[in-house]
Write a protein that holds these residues in place. Sequence first.
Motif, PDB file in Angstrom:
ATOM      1  N   ALA A  20      -1.669 -17.822  40.085  1.00 43.11           N
ATOM      2  CA  ALA A  20      -0.687 -17.168  39.011  1.00 43.11           C
ATOM      3  C   ALA A  20       0.412 -16.906  39.043  1.00 43.11           C
ATOM      4  CB  ALA A  20      -2.029 -15.892  38.923  1.00 43.11           C
ATOM      5  N   GLN A  61       0.607 -12.769  32.402  1.00 43.26           N
ATOM      6  CA  GLN A  61      -1.153 -12.701  33.050  1.00 43.26           C
ATOM      7  C   GLN A  61      -1.177 -13.571  32.002  1.00 43.26           C
ATOM      8  OE1 GLN A  61      -2.046 -12.130  36.111  1.00 43.26           O
ATOM      9  NE2 GLN A  61      -3.249 -13.496  35.560  1.00 43.26           N
ATOM     10  N   PHE A 109      -0.890 -17.624  31.315  1.00 43.69           N
ATOM     11  CA  PHE A 109      -0.784 -18.139  32.493  1.00 43.69           C
ATOM     12  C   PHE A 109      -2.625 -18.179  32.606  1.00 43.69           C
ATOM     13  CE2 PHE A 109      -3.745 -18.459  36.752  1.00 43.69           C
ATOM     14  CZ  PHE A 109      -3.247 -20.045  36.906  1.00 43.69           C
TER      15      PHE A 109
END
Length: 341
Positions: free
Chosen positions: A21, A46, A49
């Motif tokens: 990540a 995030q 991802f």
Amino acid sequence: MRRAVLTTARLTLRPIEAGDAGAVIAALGDYDTAQWLRPIPHPYTQADFAALLQLCRPGNHWMITRAGVCLGLISLEPALGYWLAPAARGQGYSAEAARAVLAAHFADPGAETVESYYMLGNAASAEVLTGLGFVPTRKDTVFAEARGAEVPVQRMALSRMAFAAAQPLVIETARLRLDPLTAADAAPFHALVTRPEVGRMLFRFPADWSLTAAQEFVAGCAWTGTPPFRLGIRLKGDAVGALIGTIGLAALDSPEIFYFLAPEQAGQGFASEVVADFSRQVTRYFGLPRLTAEVFTDNPGSARVLEKAGFRQTGTGMGASEQREGLSPLWHYERLTPPEG
């Protein structure tokens, strides 16, 4: 089914993981990276991802890594796409990773033509695709998320034959060059394998083999991107181009190597140099877990060459040569690919 892990001389391509990540968000958070990628928003979060992690499937998407460091991502589902982090650019990693992915794809006899594209203005991507053998098909537009606009693209396509022609396997050793056979090699190849001291150590070439048959055989050994194939062995320097032997690989599912050198070249360590370098490079190029070989027991010099290259004797058997009467005893050899690192 495509392999989940691929290796090259410098890179390991593996499935994307949750632990990637930080590297992925940092790379795709760079606008200069995101602007050339159709589905990548800016800023990259995030949550983005997490969505990517769900999308990426082993054998279709690979993280490009070197020594454990994430450099970028490459995919083939079904079109080829890739990106690199800013610090990894300009070092040939995109082309190296793409060659591995495409070689694995075209190793399937039923593999279809691969498509890709680049956004106009992305000269680096245009150069990579052209170098791989892609040819332009048509102009188009796509919506670039990071730019929030439609942008023009050049669609590209790559056939198996175009890929093979653009990526011939050439191996440079300390003193020798190994490269695909050409029509000009047929006569010297014929002259070598019909010599009794050479031919009786081989399996398939009769003493009365015709030059016409040799020409047809050499044409059938042409590099197509996958085995079977043979590479010519040539001296570097002033004599470069002169054929002094060949080495080849039978098939991906039966990865036997075979080789010979002109008797005049014996005693100089050429065979050991060739077999060792060829074995290392083809296992990496095709991602092979092992190689095999067979050698007649009255050819201990060839057996020593194999052992120096990491092969180990696994058994004995009987084999036929077109230049021997009946069956002769032989040794079976195997070389397991050492783990990365």
